[in-house]
Design a protein around this motif. Structure first.
Motif, PDB file in Angstrom:
ATOM      1  N   UNK A   1      -1.569   7.055   9.866  1.00 19.20           N
ATOM      2  CA  UNK A   1      -1.977   5.833  10.513  1.00 19.20           C
ATOM      3  C   UNK A   1      -2.803   4.897   8.838  1.00 19.20           C
ATOM      4  N   UNK A   2      -3.389   5.939   7.804  1.00 20.59           N
ATOM      5  CA  UNK A   2      -3.878   4.956   6.756  1.00 20.59           C
ATOM      6  C   UNK A   2      -1.884   4.303   6.450  1.00 20.59           C
ATOM      7  N   UNK A   3      -0.962   4.526   5.694  1.00 20.86           N
ATOM      8  CA  UNK A   3       0.010   4.525   5.523  1.00 20.86           C
ATOM      9  C   UNK A   3       0.173   2.861   6.339  1.00 20.86           C
ATOM     10  N   UNK A   4       0.357   2.485   7.541  1.00 18.46           N
ATOM     11  CA  UNK A   4      -0.109   1.852   7.827  1.00 18.46           C
ATOM     12  C   UNK A   4      -0.684   0.727   8.073  1.00 18.46           C
TER      13      UNK A   4
ATOM     14  N   UNK B   1      -2.317  -0.002   5.063  1.00 18.60           N
ATOM     15  CA  UNK B   1      -2.220  -0.237   3.534  1.00 18.60           C
ATOM     16  C   UNK B   1      -0.781  -0.954   3.532  1.00 18.60           C
ATOM     17  N   UNK B   2      -0.182  -0.711   4.351  1.00 16.39           N
ATOM     18  CA  UNK B   2       1.352  -2.026   4.291  1.00 16.39           C
ATOM     19  C   UNK B   2       1.295  -2.845   5.124  1.00 16.39           C
ATOM     20  N   UNK B   3      -0.062  -2.950   6.441  1.00 12.17           N
ATOM     21  CA  UNK B   3      -0.429  -4.120   7.076  1.00 12.17           C
ATOM     22  C   UNK B   3      -1.320  -4.942   5.524  1.00 12.17           C
TER      23      UNK B   3
ATOM     24  N   UNK C   1       1.102 -12.739   2.578  1.00 13.01           N
ATOM     25  CA  UNK C   1       0.568 -14.161   3.435  1.00 13.01           C
ATOM     26  C   UNK C   1      -0.385 -14.290   2.760  1.00 13.01           C
ATOM     27  N   UNK C   2      -1.327 -14.082   2.517  1.00 11.64           N
ATOM     28  CA  UNK C   2      -2.482 -14.876   2.071  1.00 11.64           C
ATOM     29  C   UNK C   2      -1.882 -16.202   0.697  1.00 11.64           C
ATOM     30  N   UNK C   3      -1.003 -14.968  -0.317  1.00 13.30           N
ATOM     31  CA  UNK C   3      -0.721 -15.904  -1.694  1.00 13.30           C
ATOM     32  C   UNK C   3      -0.063 -16.995  -1.476  1.00 13.30           C
TER      33      UNK C   3
END
Length: 160
Positions: free
Chosen positions: A45-48, A50-52, A59-61
């Protein structure tokens, strides 16, 4: 571990007195395996997450760069619009000046008068060389002479 299990909402039947009890020595390995599964699930869940989060940053950039490009285009379009407005004003002023000039100038000369002036240009000594006749060669016939004033009838001349 019991606190972690209670916090995660899992309920397991207690055997004996827990992992420290001497009865059920195999129970510790079961709890260890369960803890390992929970740890792996939490790590996934932590990796997911971090990926999100990384995708959100991308997207922000992208949106920020698009906004900057849009602002630059808006600025250039504003400059272009101001230039067009100035050109339209200059064109309107030039049109008014041309109309005034046409009203003040004399009427154009008739075409017949211009044609006559062009025809006379070949008789003028300062006409272009291509319109003048070449000078006579010495072997040619002598030039014709005009009649003298004595041979012409005497007419009264008016001073001009």
């Amino acid at each position: 571990m019991a606190a972690a299990a209670a916090a995660s909402g899992e309920r397991r039947p207690e055997r004996g007195g827990g992992p420290d009890s001497s009865s059920g020595g195999g129970g510790g390995s079961v709890e260890l395996a369960a803890a390992r599964r929970r740890l792996l699930a939490a790590e996934g869940r932590r990796r997911a997450a971090a990926e999100l989060e990384g995708r959100v940053r991308q997207v922000h950039c992208a949106l920020r760069h698009a906004e900057l490009r849009l602002a630059a285009r808006a600025e250039s379009l504003g400059r272009l619009g101001a230039g067009v407005a100035q050109a339209q004003l200059a064109l309107a002023a030039q049109g008014q000046r041309l109309q005034k000039g046409l009203r003040r100038r004399p009427r154009p000369r008739p075409a017949a008068l211009l044609a006559a002036a062009r025809a006379l240009r070949s008789c003028v000594p300062c006409a272009p060389a291509r319109l003048r006749r070449p000078p006579p060669s010495p072997a040619a016939a002598p030039p014709r002479r005009l009649p003298t004033a004595a041979a012409a009838p005497a007419e009264p001349r008016s001073p001009v």
